[in-house]
Scaffold this motif. Sequence first.
Motif, PDB file in Angstrom:
ATOM      1  N   ILE A  46       0.857  -1.201   0.000  1.00 49.50           N
ATOM      2  CA  ILE A  46       0.000   0.000   0.000  1.00 49.50           C
ATOM      3  C   ILE A  46       0.883   1.237   0.000  1.00 49.50           C
ATOM      4  N   ASP A  47       0.710   2.059  -1.066  1.00 44.70           N
ATOM      5  CA  ASP A  47       1.445   3.327  -1.112  1.00 44.70           C
ATOM      6  C   ASP A  47       0.779   4.352  -0.189  1.00 44.70           C
ATOM      7  N   GLN A  48      -0.547   4.453  -0.292  1.00 43.70           N
ATOM      8  CA  GLN A  48      -1.312   5.356   0.591  1.00 43.70           C
ATOM      9  C   GLN A  48      -2.567   4.599   1.013  1.00 43.70           C
ATOM     10  N   PRO A  49      -2.756   4.359   2.340  1.00 40.40           N
ATOM     11  CA  PRO A  49      -3.903   3.532   2.780  1.00 40.40           C
ATOM     12  C   PRO A  49      -5.235   4.234   2.505  1.00 40.40           C
ATOM     13  N   ALA A  50      -6.277   3.403   2.387  1.00 41.91           N
ATOM     14  CA  ALA A  50      -7.628   3.967   2.236  1.00 41.91           C
ATOM     15  C   ALA A  50      -7.970   4.781   3.471  1.00 41.91           C
ATOM     16  N   SER A  51      -8.713   5.896   3.278  1.00 39.16           N
ATOM     17  CA  SER A  51      -9.049   6.792   4.393  1.00 39.16           C
ATOM     18  C   SER A  51     -10.409   7.422   4.150  1.00 39.16           C
ATOM     19  N   LEU A  52     -10.815   8.224   5.106  1.00 43.73           N
ATOM     20  CA  LEU A  52     -12.067   8.976   5.013  1.00 43.73           C
ATOM     21  C   LEU A  52     -11.745  10.456   4.999  1.00 43.73           C
ATOM     22  N   ARG A  53     -12.347  11.182   4.062  1.00 48.17           N
ATOM     23  CA  ARG A  53     -12.152  12.630   3.989  1.00 48.17           C
ATOM     24  C   ARG A  53     -13.335  13.296   4.665  1.00 48.17           C
ATOM     25  N   GLU A  54     -13.060  14.202   5.609  1.00 44.83           N
ATOM     26  CA  GLU A  54     -14.099  14.886   6.390  1.00 44.83           C
ATOM     27  C   GLU A  54     -14.524  16.162   5.673  1.00 44.83           C
ATOM     28  N   VAL A  55     -15.837  16.278   5.403  1.00 41.39           N
ATOM     29  CA  VAL A  55     -16.385  17.454   4.715  1.00 41.39           C
ATOM     30  C   VAL A  55     -17.359  18.148   5.674  1.00 41.39           C
ATOM     31  N   GLU A  56     -17.149  19.466   5.931  1.00 34.35           N
ATOM     32  CA  GLU A  56     -18.029  20.238   6.818  1.00 34.35           C
ATOM     33  C   GLU A  56     -19.332  20.576   6.092  1.00 34.35           C
ATOM     34  N   VAL A  57     -20.486  20.238   6.702  1.00 32.28           N
ATOM     35  CA  VAL A  57     -21.807  20.596   6.175  1.00 32.28           C
ATOM     36  C   VAL A  57     -22.356  21.716   7.066  1.00 32.28           C
ATOM     37  N   PRO A  58     -22.495  22.971   6.539  1.00 31.99           N
ATOM     38  CA  PRO A  58     -22.912  24.089   7.416  1.00 31.99           C
ATOM     39  C   PRO A  58     -24.339  23.903   7.936  1.00 31.99           C
ATOM     40  N   ALA A  59     -24.607  24.534   9.099  1.00 29.21           N
ATOM     41  CA  ALA A  59     -25.939  24.491   9.703  1.00 29.21           C
ATOM     42  C   ALA A  59     -26.910  25.362   8.912  1.00 29.21           C
ATOM     43  N   GLN A  60     -28.205  25.024   8.979  1.00 29.05           N
ATOM     44  CA  GLN A  60     -29.262  25.801   8.332  1.00 29.05           C
ATOM     45  C   GLN A  60     -30.137  26.419   9.420  1.00 29.05           C
ATOM     46  N   TYR A  61     -30.426  27.733   9.275  1.00 26.92           N
ATOM     47  CA  TYR A  61     -31.208  28.462  10.266  1.00 26.92           C
ATOM     48  C   TYR A  61     -32.503  28.985   9.654  1.00 26.92           C
ATOM     49  N   GLU A  62     -33.479  29.213  10.512  1.00 25.86           N
ATOM     50  CA  GLU A  62     -34.779  29.744  10.098  1.00 25.86           C
ATOM     51  C   GLU A  62     -35.154  30.882  11.052  1.00 25.86           C
ATOM     52  N   THR A  63     -35.662  31.990  10.496  1.00 22.91           N
ATOM     53  CA  THR A  63     -36.045  33.150  11.298  1.00 22.91           C
ATOM     54  C   THR A  63     -37.509  33.005  11.715  1.00 22.91           C
ATOM     55  N   LEU A  64     -37.737  32.987  13.045  1.00 28.87           N
ATOM     56  CA  LEU A  64     -39.093  32.891  13.596  1.00 28.87           C
ATOM     57  C   LEU A  64     -39.446  34.196  14.291  1.00 28.87           C
ATOM     58  N   THR A  65     -40.660  34.689  14.057  1.00 27.66           N
ATOM     59  CA  THR A  65     -41.178  35.879  14.740  1.00 27.66           C
ATOM     60  C   THR A  65     -42.393  35.454  15.552  1.00 27.66           C
ATOM     61  N   TYR A  66     -42.356  35.743  16.857  1.00 26.31           N
ATOM     62  CA  TYR A  66     -43.470  35.372  17.718  1.00 26.31           C
ATOM     63  C   TYR A  66     -43.627  36.438  18.800  1.00 26.31           C
ATOM     64  N   GLN A  67     -44.751  36.374  19.520  1.00 21.84           N
ATOM     65  CA  GLN A  67     -45.048  37.356  20.554  1.00 21.84           C
ATOM     66  C   GLN A  67     -44.720  36.782  21.927  1.00 21.84           C
ATOM     67  N   VAL A  68     -44.114  37.642  22.753  1.00 18.40           N
ATOM     68  CA  VAL A  68     -43.740  37.267  24.112  1.00 18.40           C
ATOM     69  C   VAL A  68     -44.483  38.172  25.079  1.00 18.40           C
ATOM     70  N   LYS A  69     -45.116  37.565  26.094  1.00 13.67           N
ATOM     71  CA  LYS A  69     -45.827  38.353  27.097  1.00 13.67           C
ATOM     72  C   LYS A  69     -44.812  38.984  28.034  1.00 13.67           C
ATOM     73  N   VAL A  70     -44.810  40.332  28.116  1.00 10.56           N
ATOM     74  CA  VAL A  70     -43.879  41.055  28.974  1.00 10.56           C
ATOM     75  C   VAL A  70     -44.545  41.565  30.235  1.00 10.56           C
ATOM     76  N   ALA A  71     -45.869  41.580  30.279  1.00  8.92           N
ATOM     77  CA  ALA A  71     -46.572  42.033  31.491  1.00  8.92           C
ATOM     78  C   ALA A  71     -47.927  41.341  31.546  1.00  8.92           C
ATOM     79  N   GLU A  72     -48.276  40.843  32.725  1.00  7.22           N
ATOM     80  CA  GLU A  72     -49.558  40.182  32.917  1.00  7.22           C
ATOM     81  C   GLU A  72     -50.691  41.215  32.989  1.00  7.22           C
ATOM     82  N   GLY A  73     -51.873  40.825  32.558  1.00  8.93           N
ATOM     83  CA  GLY A  73     -53.039  41.675  32.720  1.00  8.93           C
ATOM     84  C   GLY A  73     -53.411  41.776  34.199  1.00  8.93           C
ATOM     85  N   LYS A  74     -53.832  42.951  34.640  1.00 12.25           N
ATOM     86  CA  LYS A  74     -54.157  43.139  36.049  1.00 12.25           C
ATOM     87  C   LYS A  74     -55.256  44.180  36.202  1.00 12.25           C
TER      88      LYS A  74
END
Length: 793
Positions: free
Chosen positions: A691-719
Amino acid sequence: MKITRKSSAVAAAQLVWSASMVLAASAQAGMVTDNHGNVGYDTAAECDAAVAAGNAKFYEPFTHQPPLKRAGEVDVKVMKLGQLAGYEKGACDLGVGRRDNRDGVGRALIGKYVPYGPNMSVNVYFDAAGTPVRATMQQCDNNFKGDLPRPVGSQVAAASSECYANVLTPAKFENKTEQVLKVPATKRFEPVAATFKTVSEEVVISPAITKQIPIPATYKTVTEQVLVRPESFREEPVPPTYKTVTEQVLVKPEGKRIEVIPGTFKRVSEQVMVSPERKELKVIPATYADKEDTVVDRPATTRVETVPATYKTVSEQVLAKAESLRYEPIALPLKTIKEEVLRSEASAKLQASRSSVKTVTEQVVVKAESKRLIQVPAVYDTVTERIKVADASKEWKRGRAWIGKAIDVRPLRGFVVGKDGKVDGASVDLQGATADNTRLDDDVMCLVEVPEQYQTISRQVLRTPATVREEIIPAEYGTVTRQVMNQEAAASEQEIPATYQTITRQVIDIEKLKAAGYKFDDKGDIVAAPNGDRVLRAGALMGAGAKSAGAESGTEGYVREIKIPAEYKTVSRQVVDQPASVRTIEVPGTTKVVKTRVVATPARTEEIVIPAVYKTVEREVVDQAPSTREIKIPAVYKTVERRVVDTPASTRKIPVPAVYETVKRRVIDTPASFREEVIPAITKTITRQVIDQPASLREVEVPAQYETLTYQVKVAEGKTEQRAVLCETNATPTKITEIQRALKAAGFEPGPLNGVLRAQTMRAVNQYQQSKGLPVDGFLNLETVKSLGVSPN
């Protein structure tokens, strides 16, 4: 049991109550009822009128709580409300919520004037002087608005422009945007095929061997000096020396005693006002005539309803467990190799019999017996005494909070303090007298009793004087250990034959691994399993820093790298579909015809001046207050003699020379050895693919995928909260017109300036409140009226 109070404020309030009787016809206009049937009124006048008319439903508690004393309260008694002076007709008090660990009235009655009957049982709390300071409802120990409820017909402490409304403040939401991980960043491995090359190499058919021929050792006789007894030291004790010293010993420490100087008194005469100068009004009654008018029964208003938010459920895939790697050890086949090696060569040794010594231990005096003086300190007791520093007196204090303890009450207006800082011989709390006079509930001066004042002092009294005792210090001994000769040294020669040993070791069976399909690199390390999994050295995985041997050495294990795929799960959550909102509903006004009596001829009065009456009284006052002085008691010392060590005991070393002896012995002149003859190896040349060069595994980076979410957050309770709003009595057309003009000047269109509070005017009010950051509650609250620059009165 009757508790009386001299309160001119309560007496004056009765005049206001009698004037409020004309409002009895409209007493039911602003009445509310809670879940237990208890009622409350919008104004104190309506509550007073209902009690006077005999149609008021008095409050009935519905919970049970024991009495709970506060700081300064020492006793509590159960009484009828009508037994308290000024409460013969009961009370009309402003409802309050929970405070100080006790409730008030129901939520619906908070901010309303609630009628309490004179037969209602109350807990009356007393201070140490036996003065009633607070009252609560007996069954539930619930709070009134103040320490005591407002009597029927008394003036309302709040400003006439302040009414209260229960305002529902809806919950507040804010939009929030964030990046959500849709697909996490991963790695993928691509296989890289092995490459081969042809090499020629010489293979050893028979390896070179070395033949060892033994050469015997030669010997000679030598003469040498042998140490029979080593050089040493012997220790001799040196006794200590003593001297007599004289020193001062503290017998009694410096102290202090406190001496009390009693106060002195003197008698003074002073003028006391028995009755102040006053004016009496002679009333000539007015004449009346009947008149009918159409008046607004209830003005047009708006009602605010809250539309609750709606929600929806969304589902999304989230990463539950990220992709990972697992390492699994590989069971390697081993084979056993045995070989015989020389462990030690044949030799001769001179066996020396060493001289033996024995250890002798003996006791020596290091420090002789002596005596020492120990000081025993004096013992003191702490005595605590209570001394009167001021007699009981009277003092003028400002505020209605003192009415329950007052001997005399006077209006703040016209309250003049003499040059000596007193009024009628009593001192004045100047800080209270110069307070801000804008609060209407703090407008009287009350003469109250100030109890005697005592001061607790502590002083030390000698119980046992300081002494000196003699203590014997025993002698100290040291253990001296020395060696003495027990047996003399000797020598003898002894032959030592050569020794061999068989070594068995296990190595990795490379041929068996290759036959199983494992892949190796040029260095002989395993790099891949038969199924293609990556193989690593266990030492490299754990980060071992030492240099590892090859696979044949068997000194390190191998592990197989196994990929564990990522795991995902579905998560459902609720988000706001439509936020909560508020809608305004128009409530039209109503009118009614009322018959009133109007003044035909106004009443008039004639003023009669009655001069003040004074009398001379004598009383005893403090001329010089009692005080204390501190007297120092000097320390007492005593001269004593004692014997101390001048030079401590010690030891000295005396050298003892070493003893030698001349002996003859036979030693190796030339040690036994081996002569090596090399038999060359037999080799042949072969050609193979590697064997001149043994078999190997080449590591390939797969980037993350993001999604933009818009939602409402309660900042004060009704009173729901209580908020000050413009009273209906002050919401006159003139006042509404003034507010409309102020809105128009501020750039908000209120509609026609007609003095009528319509929907367009309220929209302008709401817009103005939003622009100024004021509460938007659907009411014309006092904060908004004052911000517009309009007086609420």
